[in-house]
Design an enzyme around this catalytic site. Structure first.
Site, short mmCIF file in Angstrom:
data_model
loop_
_atom_site.label_atom_id
_atom_site.label_comp_id
_atom_site.label_asym_id
_atom_site.label_seq_id
_atom_site.Cartn_x
_atom_site.Cartn_y
_atom_site.Cartn_z
CG HIS D 17 -0.43 0.34 2.51
ND1 HIS D 17 -1.20 0.83 3.54
CD2 HIS D 17 0.83 0.23 2.99
CE1 HIS D 17 -0.44 1.01 4.59
NE2 HIS D 17 0.79 0.68 4.29
CB CYS D 36 3.38 5.63 5.15
SG CYS D 36 3.92 4.83 6.68
CG HIS D 42 5.33 0.73 2.68
ND1 HIS D 42 4.62 1.87 2.34
CD2 HIS D 42 4.86 0.38 3.90
CE1 HIS D 42 3.80 2.20 3.32
NE2 HIS D 42 3.91 1.31 4.27
CG ASP D 82 -2.92 -13.29 0.48
OD1 ASP D 82 -2.14 -12.77 1.30
OD2 ASP D 82 -2.66 -14.34 -0.13
CG HIS D 83 0.35 -12.66 -2.17
ND1 HIS D 83 0.01 -13.29 -1.01
CD2 HIS D 83 1.68 -12.94 -2.36
CE1 HIS D 83 1.06 -13.93 -0.51
NE2 HIS D 83 2.08 -13.72 -1.30
CD GLU D 127 0.03 -0.20 8.74
OE1 GLU D 127 -1.00 0.18 8.15
OE2 GLU D 127 0.89 0.59 9.20
#
Lengths: 137, 137, 137, 137, 137, 137
Positions: D17, D36, D42, D82-83, D127
């Protein structure tokens, strides 16, 4: 804000169990409980976290002595359930399906009489690191 | 220094077992295995860490595909032992005491034929977070 | 027995990456790398454990100062890779597939020149809590 | 005291994200989101704990079947995120900054319609092992 | 391949300590040991993992009884160091700086005479979850 | 349901302490505090989890910047207590027994003035992985 503080103690025990409803057929039990209905039993390392809420004693700074709480858990829970088959070896689960939910309620009821009435009690029980329950809420 | 890299995959299964030697009396088994000799069984969440050592493939950068290793463990270990009674439900422990040491050796022997001969294999098995074993050394 | 002791320092960084071989078709990359070949990238919290083996200095009792090792890792690893896209933002993975195996080798090579030659160095890298690698072996 | 029990299921997914507000300048985004805001993204290993509160069914001893809850999370959350790159690959974060707070609210809203109305639902999202959020409170 | 298996037992103790070299000035100690040279002491929850390598006994399937190993650690390590000031309350660290390296060597030397000579022994000591040591290597 | 979200930040510090009531005899202190009354002190790795509840800012998606919260904890808590003897080196515990309960209340009072009044604050403090407290409740 109240001066109430929650204190926690982490203990553990290992046990075997089988999940099933004796009023049901094997097929119905398999459909609901799957592999947990294995008639030969399976088992878990149960991790138990006991929480007590109260006002710290001004003379000690303790809500209660966590050594005392640890000893209480060992006496009331560990002695009863550690290295036991919950279905076969305990009186508590003769009529009660030993799901994590029911085990947590049973442990709460075993500990509650020993904790002062002005203190709150809550039990968290890990059946596995990925499945756990809490009572009461 | 070699370009060999170790890769690890962590899986888990839950099972019941009883530790005892059938050639011994109940008293001798109690003296050696204590609570682990409960004839009604007890159980554990076994955490399994499988290590494979090899040279990464220059085209992929993988020693091997950990998704493939995870599937192998599910097929060879999880299917056999998860939610089972190791003493009653498995062929591997009919004659073999299911100590963590012996379970680790059995798992190694189940996985070894599926790993390329030029790669090393090692198994670590947690019976509890406080007791664990490793094979081979 | 030698008086050598191993000391370990645990650090972490977060990064995005994509696994693929540019010499291959998209279909071949999907077949080998699956979801890890997502062209938009995915990411991980990498946990890094650095091990150094040496003889403790008799005056300090230290193999080396772990605060110094922590600072070295921050300077050589964290500054390069934390909150970065390994494929796009780093020189190290322009030509190298950022598998855990390759990231561990790269980190080893970044740290090795800064550790005294009479000390051994090993890197363990967790891509997830369930998948990890170690280099050298 | 009610007989309500909380049950929890722990799952995980990995994603990339970037945090930024498209209405702001790059400088303002850097000032607020720091590393971020890396335009190349990242990523994280998100650990997700889903809590459901209800009264155990007297016939099963279950608040709900945690295998069913695990499957629900896989279908509604894992398949979506996911992924993936949360900013680029998902419809949910086209207009919404993928902070942990917003991801937790989105996951809650994805799961809520599938949980019986007489049961409470709460989502905890890690996170990193050091930064996590909970919704609702 | 040998039939040797490694078994591990995890225990813990809490202690205070101060790191310094009495032959040095306060300035030199501060330069080398930083905050660890606080003359009023600071402290840690030490987590101790003891590893023993041997061939499982064919009659028991045990390398050794981990309950026995746990009792040995309690007697030799816990009694000496738990809730103690390592510098002031122990004979072992009167002349020896209580770094993690030196504590691990001391613990190894305390346990070694009690483990059969045909078995290998190794000690891992966590001073914090992020700093740990291993002896011998 | 409110749109309030809880955010958490995990930090840590190491300290020595002694539990006792100066108004009591040594015998009475030993009876109540046991090994924790060691006059030479003992110590812990304290793990601290700070929780803040608020409504995410619509422009950032943050309840607050966890980097800011981490810096606040470092400034107000870490600087005061890390690598310190709580009884000897701090003003906060000159008259106050440094039980986990009291340390949590002190940390709450140190942080509260720095958190916006419309946000709730809670502190969880692990004295060991097995003993921990929470304030307020």
């Amino acid at each position: 804000m109240s001066q109430k503080v929650a204190v926690y103690r982490h203990e553990h025990f290992n046990a075997a169990h089988r999940l099933y409803n004796p009023a049901w057929s094997m097929e119905q039990n398999d459909a609901v409980f799957g592999k947990c209905n294995n008639p030969s039993f399976h088992g878990h390392n149960y991790e138990l976290v006991v929480k007590v809420i109260g006002v710290p004693d001004p003379e000690t700074g303790y809500v209660l002595d966590l050594k005392w709480l640890s000893d209480l858990i060992k006496r009331e829970v560990h002695t009863r359930f550690d290295h036991k088959n919950l279905n076969l070896d305990t009186s508590e689960f003769q009529q009660l399906n030993p799901t994590a939910e029911n085990i947590a309620i049973v442990i709460y009821n075993l500990l509650r009489p020993h904790i002062d009435a002005d203190k709150d009690l809550q039990v968290r029980l890990y059946e596995t690191p990925r499945n756990f329950v809490e009572y009461p809420v």
